[in-house]
Write a protein that holds these residues in place. Structure first.
Motif, short mmCIF file in Angstrom:
data_model
loop_
_atom_site.label_atom_id
_atom_site.label_comp_id
_atom_site.label_asym_id
_atom_site.label_seq_id
_atom_site.Cartn_x
_atom_site.Cartn_y
_atom_site.Cartn_z
N MET A 1 -1.50 11.16 -8.03
CA MET A 1 -1.31 9.77 -7.75
C MET A 1 -1.03 9.23 -7.30
O MET A 1 -0.71 9.98 -5.99
CB MET A 1 0.35 9.67 -8.92
CG MET A 1 0.54 8.92 -9.40
SD MET A 1 -0.23 7.66 -10.93
CE MET A 1 0.65 8.85 -12.52
N THR A 2 -1.73 7.87 -6.71
CA THR A 2 -0.83 7.45 -5.97
C THR A 2 -1.07 5.54 -6.69
O THR A 2 -1.44 5.48 -8.01
CB THR A 2 -2.73 6.80 -4.42
OG1 THR A 2 -3.69 6.21 -6.00
CG2 THR A 2 -2.79 8.36 -3.72
N ALA A 3 -0.48 4.94 -5.83
CA ALA A 3 0.05 3.82 -6.57
C ALA A 3 0.16 2.29 -5.55
O ALA A 3 0.31 2.97 -4.24
CB ALA A 3 1.36 3.78 -7.07
N GLN A 4 0.24 1.35 -6.13
CA GLN A 4 0.22 0.34 -4.52
C GLN A 4 0.22 -1.01 -6.21
O GLN A 4 -0.16 -1.03 -6.42
CB GLN A 4 -1.81 -0.12 -4.22
CG GLN A 4 -2.65 0.42 -3.87
CD GLN A 4 -3.10 1.35 -4.71
OE1 GLN A 4 -3.51 0.73 -5.67
NE2 GLN A 4 -3.32 3.12 -4.26
N LEU B 1 -1.54 2.18 -10.64
CA LEU B 1 -1.55 2.99 -10.24
C LEU B 1 -3.59 3.33 -9.90
O LEU B 1 -4.65 3.11 -11.19
CB LEU B 1 -1.41 3.91 -11.41
CG LEU B 1 0.16 3.41 -12.04
CD1 LEU B 1 0.32 4.43 -13.20
CD2 LEU B 1 1.04 4.04 -11.00
N GLN B 2 -3.43 3.97 -9.44
CA GLN B 2 -5.07 4.81 -9.10
C GLN B 2 -5.17 6.31 -9.12
O GLN B 2 -4.24 6.79 -8.31
CB GLN B 2 -5.71 4.38 -7.81
CG GLN B 2 -6.85 4.32 -7.95
CD GLN B 2 -7.49 4.32 -7.31
OE1 GLN B 2 -7.32 4.49 -5.68
NE2 GLN B 2 -8.30 2.86 -6.72
N TRP C 1 1.01 -1.12 -0.07
CA TRP C 1 -0.20 0.27 -0.08
C TRP C 1 0.74 1.25 -0.36
O TRP C 1 1.63 1.30 0.15
CB TRP C 1 -0.43 0.21 1.89
CG TRP C 1 -1.90 -1.07 1.48
CD1 TRP C 1 -1.87 -2.06 2.01
CD2 TRP C 1 -2.90 -1.29 0.47
NE1 TRP C 1 -3.47 -3.02 2.22
CE2 TRP C 1 -3.96 -2.59 0.97
CE3 TRP C 1 -3.12 -0.76 -0.57
CZ2 TRP C 1 -4.81 -2.88 0.26
CZ3 TRP C 1 -4.59 -1.11 -1.29
CH2 TRP C 1 -5.46 -2.21 -1.31
N ASN C 2 0.21 1.92 -0.63
CA ASN C 2 0.78 3.84 -0.40
C ASN C 2 2.05 3.28 -1.13
O ASN C 2 3.36 4.07 -0.83
CB ASN C 2 1.22 4.10 0.96
CG ASN C 2 1.46 5.77 0.63
OD1 ASN C 2 1.61 5.70 -0.26
ND2 ASN C 2 2.00 6.41 1.88
N ALA C 3 2.39 2.85 -2.09
CA ALA C 3 3.59 2.20 -2.95
C ALA C 3 4.26 3.70 -3.75
O ALA C 3 5.56 4.02 -3.68
CB ALA C 3 3.74 1.26 -3.91
N LEU D 1 -3.94 2.39 4.74
CA LEU D 1 -4.52 1.15 4.47
C LEU D 1 -3.20 -0.20 5.70
O LEU D 1 -3.72 -0.56 5.80
CB LEU D 1 -4.47 0.22 3.19
CG LEU D 1 -5.73 0.47 2.22
CD1 LEU D 1 -5.84 1.35 1.45
CD2 LEU D 1 -7.08 0.92 2.84
N ASP D 2 -1.92 0.55 5.27
CA ASP D 2 -1.15 -0.86 6.28
C ASP D 2 -1.86 -0.65 7.85
O ASP D 2 -1.60 -1.90 8.53
CB ASP D 2 0.31 -0.06 6.33
CG ASP D 2 1.62 -0.30 5.17
OD1 ASP D 2 1.06 -0.86 4.60
OD2 ASP D 2 1.63 0.75 4.56
N ARG D 3 -2.58 0.48 8.47
CA ARG D 3 -1.98 0.21 9.61
C ARG D 3 -3.74 0.83 9.69
O ARG D 3 -4.66 0.50 11.15
CB ARG D 3 -1.69 2.13 10.29
CG ARG D 3 -0.67 2.16 10.28
CD ARG D 3 0.05 2.90 11.90
NE ARG D 3 -0.14 4.59 10.85
CZ ARG D 3 0.73 4.62 10.55
NH1 ARG D 3 2.31 4.43 10.31
NH2 ARG D 3 0.45 6.75 10.27
N ASP D 4 -4.69 0.82 9.16
CA ASP D 4 -5.89 0.56 8.95
C ASP D 4 -6.85 0.35 7.33
O ASP D 4 -7.59 0.81 6.81
CB ASP D 4 -6.46 2.53 8.63
CG ASP D 4 -8.12 3.03 8.77
OD1 ASP D 4 -8.79 1.85 9.58
OD2 ASP D 4 -8.77 3.55 7.91
#
Length: 387
Positions: free
Chosen positions: A163-166, A290-291, A126-128, A343-346
């Motif tokens: 931009m976000t990436a997983q 990519l999202q 998550w959050n790559a 999303l690692d912690r939640d």
């Protein structure tokens, strides 16, 4: 279709199956897509070198992006860009970074799960995006300098996109995802989706763009993503696609294309899709997912909702407000959406999205929690959500 032609409130059983089949039973005519290199299995395939040449000329750049908008909107819904990230050295270094993160998080006891796949069938980062940037900012810059990635995001979302990436690594033997639509409405149950009026079902797909960069060669045996072209045009798809007849149709009619390292796929999030089975013996299929979100998916003001709900809580507890009145106050003050979060912690527990601040407040009132206990829960939630 306009609002006057559509019911305002949809139900979990909305959607006509025969209409769906008619909409997705289309053949892609290459003549309609003059800038694509070729059409493979109803999907538009573009040449990365041509994309980079087009990027240098403002007219060619806009023409190509215009074709992509038509493709995402009313066309097949899916494009492939061959060699979108052409430098193998850049890709290999990014892959090393992602592998290091996966191993480090696994050693630390983290177990990142997937929304739509069985636990243990893959490795998820998550959050790559942020982790990649902080681990190797020079490599991050080389990677995201790609014209193809930037042009696809700009074409669908315009300036200011987020931009976000997983990273997802599907290991040999990894099982397929359930076919689905994606964020936003795609991360909800049918009952939750039904709480949004029809026009929100219409606009949800234009708020995000889904993409993936292949970090290894992906022959069909490794299970690259399955798609159902044109399925984004089925209006009730968010509600309908989980039902058995739609899942069965997808299983019989989906398309799947092999990818080479450095290729990218972009698609409308309303396209019905899902990762395939990795039946290979030794291919650890890694993709950087990519999202990309519209700049418009944000409020005008920053509001400290944690501080607000903590102040409000004792005035709602034991009050003579009706249940509806309490719900109205919660809606006006608490955060009613689970995202963005860490999303690692939640992580999602028992569903596709974590518990919201509003849900936590309603349950605390129902359970009769004290002000101090509730404030502690809200503070802990806020901490979990931070990057």
């Amino acid at each position: 279709m306009t609002i006057k032609d559509t019911p305002i409130w949809l139900s979990p059983d909305s959607g006509d199956f025969e209409t769906f089949k008619a909409q997705v039973s289309r053949e892609t005519d290459p003549a309609d897509w003059p800038l694509c290199a070729n059409v493979e299995r109803n999907t538009l395939v573009y040449d990365g070198e041509q994309v980079r040449r087009s990027a240098k000329d403002p007219v060619s750049r806009r023409d190509l992006m215009a074709e992509w908008v038509r493709a995402f909107d009313s066309g097949p819904g899916v494009i492939v860009i061959k060699g979108a990230v052409p430098d193998a050295g850049v890709l290999d270094r990014a892959t090393d970074v992602f592998d290091e993160i996966i191993n480090s998080e696994r050693d630390g006891g983290a177990g990142a799960g997937d929304h739509f796949a069985k636990p243990g069938s893959n490795d998820r980062v998550w959050n790559a995006l942020e982790k990649h940037c902080l681990a190797d900012p020079a490599n991050f810059a080389q990677y995201y300098a790609s014209d193809a990635l930037a042009m696809a995001a700009f074409a669908w979302l315009g300036r200011g996109y987020q931009m976000t990436a997983q990273v997802n690594r599907v290991n040999p033997g990894g099982t397929a995802q359930t076919a689905h639509r994606d964020y936003h409405l795609g991360f909800m149950s049918p009952e939750q989706m039904s709480a949004y009026p029809a026009h929100i079902h219409r606009i949800s797909p234009v708020l995000t763009l889904q993409g993936a960069v292949a970090h290894c060669d992906m022959p069909l045996e490794s299970g690259p993503t399955l798609y159902l072209p044109y399925s984004q045009n089925f209006f009730e798809g968010y509600l309908a696609f989980g039902r058995p007849e739609y899942q069965d149709y997808f299983a019989r009619h989906h398309v799947q294309l092999p990818l080479s390292k450095g290729d990218a796929v972009f698609f409308n999030p309303a396209v019905m899709h899902g990762a395939g089975n990795n039946v290979s013996k030794d291919i650890y299929r890694m993709a950087n997912l990519l999202q990309v979100s519209s700049a418009f998916g944000r409020a005008m003001e920053t509001v400290n909702r944690a501080r607000m709900v903590s102040a409000l809580y004792p005035h709602l507890q034991g009050s003579d407000f009706s249940a509806d009145a309490v719900s109205n106050v919660i809606a006006a003050s608490a955060e009613g959406y689970a995202f963005p979060t860490n999303l690692d912690r939640d992580p999602p527990v028992g569903g596709l999205a974590p518990q919201t601040q509003a849900e936590m407040m309603a349950k605390a009132l129902s359970d009769g929690l004290s002000q101090d206990v509730f404030a502690g829960k809200i503070a802990a939630l806020h901490k979990r959500q931070q990057a």
